[in-house]
Design a protein around this motif. Structure first.
Motif, PDB file in Angstrom:
ATOM      1  N   LYS A  10       0.794  -1.227   0.000  1.00  0.00           N
ATOM      2  CA  LYS A  10       0.000   0.000   0.000  1.00  0.00           C
ATOM      3  C   LYS A  10       0.833   1.287   0.000  1.00  0.00           C
ATOM      4  N   ASP A  11       2.117   1.199   0.370  1.00  0.00           N
ATOM      5  CA  ASP A  11       2.947   2.398   0.509  1.00  0.00           C
ATOM      6  C   ASP A  11       3.993   2.457  -0.597  1.00  0.00           C
ATOM      7  N   LEU A  12       4.660   3.585  -0.703  1.00  0.00           N
ATOM      8  CA  LEU A  12       5.652   3.707  -1.774  1.00  0.00           C
ATOM      9  C   LEU A  12       6.941   4.328  -1.255  1.00  0.00           C
ATOM     10  N   ILE A  13       8.021   3.976  -1.947  1.00  0.00           N
ATOM     11  CA  ILE A  13       9.352   4.461  -1.616  1.00  0.00           C
ATOM     12  C   ILE A  13       9.715   5.594  -2.566  1.00  0.00           C
ATOM     13  N   ALA A  14      10.168   6.704  -2.001  1.00  0.00           N
ATOM     14  CA  ALA A  14      10.609   7.848  -2.802  1.00  0.00           C
ATOM     15  C   ALA A  14      12.112   8.021  -2.619  1.00  0.00           C
ATOM     16  N   PRO A  15      12.807   8.489  -3.650  1.00  0.00           N
ATOM     17  CA  PRO A  15      14.256   8.668  -3.516  1.00  0.00           C
ATOM     18  C   PRO A  15      14.614   9.784  -2.553  1.00  0.00           C
ATOM     19  N   TYR A  16      15.776   9.666  -1.946  1.00  0.00           N
ATOM     20  CA  TYR A  16      16.350  10.776  -1.208  1.00  0.00           C
ATOM     21  C   TYR A  16      16.706  11.883  -2.207  1.00  0.00           C
ATOM     22  N   LYS A  17      16.768  13.101  -1.725  1.00  0.00           N
ATOM     23  CA  LYS A  17      17.345  14.178  -2.529  1.00  0.00           C
ATOM     24  C   LYS A  17      18.854  14.083  -2.369  1.00  0.00           C
ATOM     25  N   HIS A  18      19.565  13.810  -3.455  1.00  0.00           N
ATOM     26  CA  HIS A  18      21.021  13.676  -3.328  1.00  0.00           C
ATOM     27  C   HIS A  18      21.627  15.004  -2.867  1.00  0.00           C
ATOM     28  N   VAL A  19      22.729  14.925  -2.146  1.00  0.00           N
ATOM     29  CA  VAL A  19      23.357  16.132  -1.610  1.00  0.00           C
ATOM     30  C   VAL A  19      24.663  16.480  -2.317  1.00  0.00           C
ATOM     31  N   VAL A  20      25.227  15.540  -3.071  1.00  0.00           N
ATOM     32  CA  VAL A  20      26.420  15.866  -3.848  1.00  0.00           C
ATOM     33  C   VAL A  20      26.006  16.577  -5.131  1.00  0.00           C
ATOM     34  N   ASP A  70       9.140  -1.022  -9.829  1.00  0.00           N
ATOM     35  CA  ASP A  70       8.183  -1.737 -10.663  1.00  0.00           C
ATOM     36  C   ASP A  70       8.305  -1.344 -12.135  1.00  0.00           C
ATOM     37  N   VAL A  71       8.997  -0.238 -12.424  1.00  0.00           N
ATOM     38  CA  VAL A  71       9.170   0.187 -13.821  1.00  0.00           C
ATOM     39  C   VAL A  71      10.639   0.403 -14.185  1.00  0.00           C
ATOM     40  N   LEU A  72      11.536   0.308 -13.197  1.00  0.00           N
ATOM     41  CA  LEU A  72      12.952   0.580 -13.446  1.00  0.00           C
ATOM     42  C   LEU A  72      13.792  -0.598 -12.981  1.00  0.00           C
ATOM     43  N   ASP A  73      14.574  -1.160 -13.885  1.00  0.00           N
ATOM     44  CA  ASP A  73      15.411  -2.319 -13.579  1.00  0.00           C
ATOM     45  C   ASP A  73      16.771  -1.838 -13.068  1.00  0.00           C
ATOM     46  N   TYR A  74      16.954  -1.879 -11.763  1.00  0.00           N
ATOM     47  CA  TYR A  74      18.194  -1.389 -11.158  1.00  0.00           C
ATOM     48  C   TYR A  74      19.393  -2.259 -11.521  1.00  0.00           C
ATOM     49  N   PRO A 124      18.235  11.622 -14.411  1.00  0.00           N
ATOM     50  CA  PRO A 124      17.196  12.661 -14.271  1.00  0.00           C
ATOM     51  C   PRO A 124      15.963  12.211 -13.494  1.00  0.00           C
ATOM     52  N   HIS A 125      15.708  10.906 -13.423  1.00  0.00           N
ATOM     53  CA  HIS A 125      14.548  10.416 -12.664  1.00  0.00           C
ATOM     54  C   HIS A 125      14.690  10.655 -11.157  1.00  0.00           C
ATOM     55  N   PHE A 126      15.885  11.025 -10.719  1.00  0.00           N
ATOM     56  CA  PHE A 126      16.136  11.203  -9.297  1.00  0.00           C
ATOM     57  C   PHE A 126      16.442  12.658  -8.940  1.00  0.00           C
ATOM     58  N   GLU A 127      16.127  13.571  -9.865  1.00  0.00           N
ATOM     59  CA  GLU A 127      16.360  14.988  -9.625  1.00  0.00           C
ATOM     60  C   GLU A 127      15.072  15.666  -9.160  1.00  0.00           C
ATOM     61  N   TYR A 128      15.129  16.276  -7.990  1.00  0.00           N
ATOM     62  CA  TYR A 128      14.020  17.096  -7.494  1.00  0.00           C
ATOM     63  C   TYR A 128      14.235  18.536  -7.956  1.00  0.00           C
ATOM     64  N   GLN A 129      13.189  19.147  -8.491  1.00  0.00           N
ATOM     65  CA  GLN A 129      13.294  20.525  -8.944  1.00  0.00           C
ATOM     66  C   GLN A 129      11.911  21.154  -9.019  1.00  0.00           C
ATOM     67  N   TYR A 130      11.913  22.449  -9.101  1.00  0.00           N
ATOM     68  CA  TYR A 130      10.658  23.188  -9.242  1.00  0.00           C
ATOM     69  C   TYR A 130      10.837  24.280 -10.278  1.00  0.00           C
ATOM     70  N   GLY A 136       9.419  13.227 -16.153  1.00  0.00           N
ATOM     71  CA  GLY A 136      10.370  12.171 -15.832  1.00  0.00           C
ATOM     72  C   GLY A 136      11.324  12.482 -14.704  1.00  0.00           C
ATOM     73  N   ASP A 137      11.195  13.642 -14.045  1.00  0.00           N
ATOM     74  CA  ASP A 137      12.071  13.907 -12.902  1.00  0.00           C
ATOM     75  C   ASP A 137      11.509  13.219 -11.665  1.00  0.00           C
ATOM     76  N   ALA A 138      12.129  13.449 -10.495  1.00  0.00           N
ATOM     77  CA  ALA A 138      11.728  12.724  -9.287  1.00  0.00           C
ATOM     78  C   ALA A 138      10.283  13.001  -8.902  1.00  0.00           C
ATOM     79  N   VAL A 139       9.869  14.264  -8.987  1.00  0.00           N
ATOM     80  CA  VAL A 139       8.491  14.623  -8.626  1.00  0.00           C
ATOM     81  C   VAL A 139       7.500  13.924  -9.548  1.00  0.00           C
ATOM     82  N   ASP A 140       7.756  13.989 -10.828  1.00  0.00           N
ATOM     83  CA  ASP A 140       6.856  13.373 -11.810  1.00  0.00           C
ATOM     84  C   ASP A 140       6.818  11.857 -11.638  1.00  0.00           C
ATOM     85  N   MET A 141       7.979  11.252 -11.381  1.00  0.00           N
ATOM     86  CA  MET A 141       8.040   9.800 -11.195  1.00  0.00           C
ATOM     87  C   MET A 141       7.290   9.362  -9.935  1.00  0.00           C
TER      88      MET A 141
END
Length: 463
Positions: free
Chosen positions: A252-262, A369-373, A415-421, A426-431
């Motif tokens: 029922k829950d989902l995992i979101a990426p951390y915002k990278h700091v480097v 579920d959509v990305l093969d790590y 780019p799928h792991f980039e947070y921006q406004y 396809g960025d983190a928010v959209d994903m």
């Protein structure tokens, strides 16, 4: 002085000043256009992070993009979202924002009015900030903000696919989880109690018992008081390390990426195999509890290897910059379980195109579920990694061609792991919104299956 010499002197002076004028003009034009992107992407003023070091509050910079030909049709949105108008003390008020009388939200169409988020390690769990900004920008009152048509804010909760709870729980924990005085509650606990009381009294919550609510608890220690009361809702997490399965689980829950700091590496500037002189890189806390004990074991196994960098480090005193350079010049970056299964190092590695080596048996990953790590990461069981010589033999045996395949894939998916406004396709928010939509569909499917025989059973009971 002869007239000829005077003329010559004046001519040279004039030539000098003319040359100086054009030099200053050229430098000013260069400075003006150096902040302009010529990428052929949809038009909007994109707010990006100046994340060279990320120890200070984020600095929002406006970068002009060419006009976008597309507009968002709300009827075609993937996800319709209703958001509670919680008082600012639950969200932007935690950032020190104070609006005008009765103003709940900042004007997100004016970039300078958007409160900045604190930098350093605070950034890791800032997902709540980006999702809320994105929803606010989807309103018809922000026509100058162009973004993907994935999630749209609606004013009628009965038309919504999900009910969004805009509580900045990670920020609340980081800033207010301090008890001053014996027996007293900290502000973080008080806000959680207020939130639970608010939600339990809402018709939206009562309608489905909170199952259609989206709550953010990305920091592992956030929502400690409220989580048991809100366990029926969908929760955005970094991992399931500190949750019993009855409260949070992958169904029922989902995992979101951390915002990278480097600092992010542009794909065109990413160093290739030969230029990455370090084989394996890890910098961080070595002595951890719980599942993180493996860090200590690996440290003693690998610390003296000549092509390995394995060292204690923190975000203080230029630590983030050191990690940025170290990861960008390494072939493989270790992502080892710590106090919880997940670590921001995975997303730092992705941002620097350093092939992640994931040693965390209980880890759950964003969008898996959509990305093969396995196309851009190497997974190693903890028990195998702790065998002397096993890990280095594995990594040294990976040939250049195979490494480059993973490296190329890293550049594609970063780019799928980039947070921006504003958010971009396809960025983190959209994903994350796409993940929410898939999760809503799954939960609905499970509900509908359970209700197959409801009508006939109720008919028999009524006879």
């Amino acid at each position: 002085m002869p007239e000829k010499d005077v003329f010559k002197s004046r001519f040279l002076k004039s030539l000098f000043f003319i040359t100086l004028f054009f030099l200053i003009l050229s430098l000013s034009l260069l400075f003006r256009f150096s902040n302009t992107s010529w990428i052929n992407t949809p038009s909007y003023n994109l707010i990006l992070l100046d994340n060279t070091e990320n120890t200070d509050p984020i600095q929002l910079k406006s970068i002009p993009f060419p006009p976008s030909p597309d507009s968002c049709n709300p009827n075609q949105a993937l996800l319709k979202v209703f958001m509670y108008d919680l008082p600012p003390e639950f969200h932007f008020g935690l950032l020190g924002w104070k609006g005008k009388s009765n103003q709940i939200w900042p004007n997100v169409s004016n970039f300078i009015e958007i409160p900045s988020y604190p930098g350093g390690l605070n950034l890791q769990h800032s997902v709540e900030y980006w999702l809320t900004l994105d929803l606010l920008s989807s309103s018809s009152t922000t026509p100058n903000i162009h973004r993907p048509c994935t999630a749209i804010l609606v004013q009628n909760s009965t038309l919504a696919d999900i009910i969004f709870v805009p509580f900045f729980s990670s920020l609340s924990y980081n800033r207010h989880a301090r008890i001053y005085g014996k027996g007293k509650k900290d502000m973080n606990m008080i806000l959680q109690e207020k939130l639970v009381k608010f939600l339990k009294g809402r018709d939206e919550w009562k309608r489905f018992g909170g199952k259609d609510h989206l709550v953010m608890a990305h920091h592992p220690n956030s929502m400690l008081l409220a989580r048991k009361h809100l366990s029926s809702s969908m929760v955005v997490l970094s991992d399931f390390g500190r949750y019993p399965v009855q409260i949070a689980n992958i169904d029922k829950d989902l995992i979101a990426p951390y915002k990278h700091v480097v600092r992010s590496i542009n794909a065109s500037n990413s160093l290739d195999f030969e230029e990455r002189t370090t084989l394996v890189y890890f910098r961080g806390a070595i002595y951890r509890k719980d599942g993180g004990v493996i860090r200590q074991e690996l440290y003693y196994i690998m610390k003296d290897e000549k092509d390995v960098y394995f060292s204690f480090g923190s975000a203080q005193q230029g630590g983030i910059r050191t990690s940025s350079v170290g990861m960008a010049t390494s072939k493989f970056c270790l992502n080892i379980a710590g106090d919880t299964p997940s670590s921001n190092r995975l997303f730092d590695a992705i941002a620097t195109h350093c092939v992640p080596v994931i040693i965390s048996d209980e880890i759950e990953l964003p969008y898996e579920d959509v990305l093969d790590y396995s196309k851009f990461s190497i997974f190693v069981h903890s028990s195998d990694a702790c065998k002397k010589g096993y890990l280095l033999k594995l990594l040294r045996g990976i040939k250049k061609q195979k490494w480059r395949q993973m490296w190329e894939r890293l550049k594609q998916i970063a780019p799928h792991f980039e947070y921006q406004y504003p958010s971009r396709h396809g960025d983190a928010v959209d994903m994350i919104w796409q993940s929410v939509s898939r999760k809503v569909s799954f939960v609905n499917n499970q509900t509908y299956r359970k209700n197959r025989y409801r009508m006939s059973q109720e008919f028999l009971k009524s006879r």
